[in-house]
Design a protein around this motif. Structure first.
Motif, PDB file in Angstrom:
ATOM      1  N   ILE A   6       0.816  -1.199   0.000  1.00 13.37           N
ATOM      2  CA  ILE A   6       0.000   0.000   0.000  1.00 13.37           C
ATOM      3  C   ILE A   6       0.858   1.261   0.000  1.00 13.37           C
ATOM      4  N   ALA A   7       0.387   2.284  -0.728  1.00 12.96           N
ATOM      5  CA  ALA A   7       1.063   3.579  -0.726  1.00 12.96           C
ATOM      6  C   ALA A   7       1.104   4.131   0.690  1.00 12.96           C
ATOM      7  N   ASP A  16       1.946   1.961  -6.575  1.00 10.71           N
ATOM      8  CA  ASP A  16       0.847   1.232  -5.952  1.00 10.71           C
ATOM      9  C   ASP A  16      -0.362   1.344  -6.866  1.00 10.71           C
ATOM     10  N   LEU A  17      -0.805   0.232  -7.425  1.00 13.55           N
ATOM     11  CA  LEU A  17      -1.973   0.200  -8.310  1.00 13.55           C
ATOM     12  C   LEU A  17      -3.170  -0.241  -7.495  1.00 13.55           C
ATOM     13  N   ILE A  33       0.260  10.548  -9.981  1.00 12.70           N
ATOM     14  CA  ILE A  33      -0.944   9.723 -10.061  1.00 12.70           C
ATOM     15  C   ILE A  33      -1.413   9.620 -11.505  1.00 12.70           C
ATOM     16  N   VAL A  34      -1.715   8.395 -11.927  1.00 14.62           N
ATOM     17  CA  VAL A  34      -2.319   8.133 -13.232  1.00 14.62           C
ATOM     18  C   VAL A  34      -3.745   7.648 -12.984  1.00 14.62           C
ATOM     19  N   VAL A  35      -4.711   8.306 -13.605  1.00 14.93           N
ATOM     20  CA  VAL A  35      -6.114   7.925 -13.500  1.00 14.93           C
ATOM     21  C   VAL A  35      -6.541   7.344 -14.840  1.00 14.93           C
ATOM     22  N   ASP A  83      -9.008   2.640 -12.582  1.00  9.55           N
ATOM     23  CA  ASP A  83      -7.718   2.328 -11.971  1.00  9.55           C
ATOM     24  C   ASP A  83      -7.014   3.621 -11.591  1.00  9.55           C
ATOM     25  N   VAL A  84      -6.367   3.609 -10.441  1.00  7.46           N
ATOM     26  CA  VAL A  84      -5.546   4.748 -10.022  1.00  7.46           C
ATOM     27  C   VAL A  84      -4.162   4.215  -9.669  1.00  7.46           C
ATOM     28  N   LEU A  85      -3.157   4.717 -10.367  1.00 10.91           N
ATOM     29  CA  LEU A  85      -1.776   4.270 -10.169  1.00 10.91           C
ATOM     30  C   LEU A  85      -0.989   5.373  -9.476  1.00 10.91           C
ATOM     31  N   HIS A  86      -0.498   5.109  -8.271  1.00 11.03           N
ATOM     32  CA  HIS A  86       0.383   6.030  -7.550  1.00 11.03           C
ATOM     33  C   HIS A  86       1.825   5.606  -7.829  1.00 11.03           C
TER      34      HIS A  86
END
Length: 304
Positions: A6-7, A16-17, A33-35, A83-86
């Motif tokens: 976890i982030a 963290d996906l 962050i990628v949304v 999906d949210v990619l940190h």
């Protein structure tokens, strides 16, 4: 998907996906962050505006851009999916991030302070990197992340979502604060240092500073402080003839037993063993100039 790292936890170093949960309040993320919406019905609330995202679109946000997501039900198909990619760059190393090969990606990440919206009619090109991503420490996951960033950096964003970046979204400001914290720690290493003292120096609340430091450094404040003290102690063990107890005090450890325990925990050897292993590096120490430590410096400063 494998059990996630976890982030904002000590084990999270690079990305963290996660499936996003709808929130009522703005999120001030300390990571890039990628949304990436999987279905229709995803609305991105960014600063004071909102954008209804389509499948195939993707948003890249720099650290500290305030945002939240609304997930509306698309007809009778159930709740919207996104999906949210940190991710962060610390684990890649500054030399790599500053390299010529990384230049296009670095420029894109700098531009993401304005929020970049990508519209990819061939979204499977993006999905080929995101779909295999699992929160594990396998090196292929690093390649997936770099592949995604390389793919996006070669594309022209559809638009920038924020014309005037709000102050808190300025990643340069965050970098400056990190450097201020590291400089303060370095200059006061031999003194009692606490989260409260450094947070006050940066004009931040204690809890806010703790999260900020962890998010940007990939480690807790306490662990970083211990590592710096042990690293400085190792230098003194090789470059001075000071006693081990004096060195422990010099770098800020409250007791000899605590110093020995922390030193061995990180370097797998006691201070005495470490000095013995590096005895060859100490040739000529009797005639070398003494290193002025913080304890010695404070003594003379108080006497003058």
């Amino acid at each position: 998907m494998c059990p996630r790292v976890i982030a904002s936890t000590p084990k999270f170093l690079m990305f963290d996906l996660q499936k996003v949960n709808e929130t009522e309040h703005m999120i001030f993320g300390a990571d890039y962050i990628v949304v990436a919406p999987r279905t229709a019905g995803c609305t991105l609330h960014l600063a004071s505006t909102h954008y209804r995202l389509k499948v195939g679109q993707l948003v890249l946000l720099a650290p500290f851009n305030p945002f939240r997501l609304s997930l509306l039900s698309p007809g009778r198909q159930g709740k919207a999916d996104c999906d949210v990619l940190h991710f962060r760059l610390n684990a890649l190393g500054q030399t790599f991030v500053d390299s010529v090969q990384f230049k296009a990606i670095k420029q894109m990440l700098d531009d993401s302070r304005s929020g970049l919206l990508f519209d990819d009619p061939h979204s499977e090109a993006v999905r080929q990197y995101i779909e295999p991503m699992e929160n594990t420490f396998d090196f292929i996951q690093v390649l997936n992340l770099l592949g995604l960033l390389n793919h996006l950096s070669a594309k022209q964003p559809l638009r920038c979502l924020i014309n005037n970046c709000v102050e808190i979204s300025n990643s340069k400001r965050a970098e400056d604060r990190v450097q201020m914290a590291l400089k303060y720690i370095d200059q006061h290493l031999g003194e009692p240092i606490s989260v409260a003292k450094v947070a006050d120096h940066l004009h931040m609340a204690d809890s806010t500073f703790s999260r900020f430091f962890h998010a940007n450094m990939g480690t807790t404040f306490r662990q970083y402080l211990i590592e710096q003290r042990v690293r400085q102690a190792a230098r003194f063990l090789v470059t001075t003839d000071w006693s081990i107890s004096h060195i422990g005090t010099e770098v800020g450890f409250s007791s000899l037993s605590n110093f020995n325990a922390k030193f061995k925990g990180l370097l797998k050897a006691t201070p005495r063993e470490y000095r013995a292993k590096h005895i060859d590096m100490r040739k000529g120490i009797d005639t070398s100039r003494s290193v002025a430590g913080q304890v010695t410096k404070q003594f003379y400063d108080n006497a003058s």
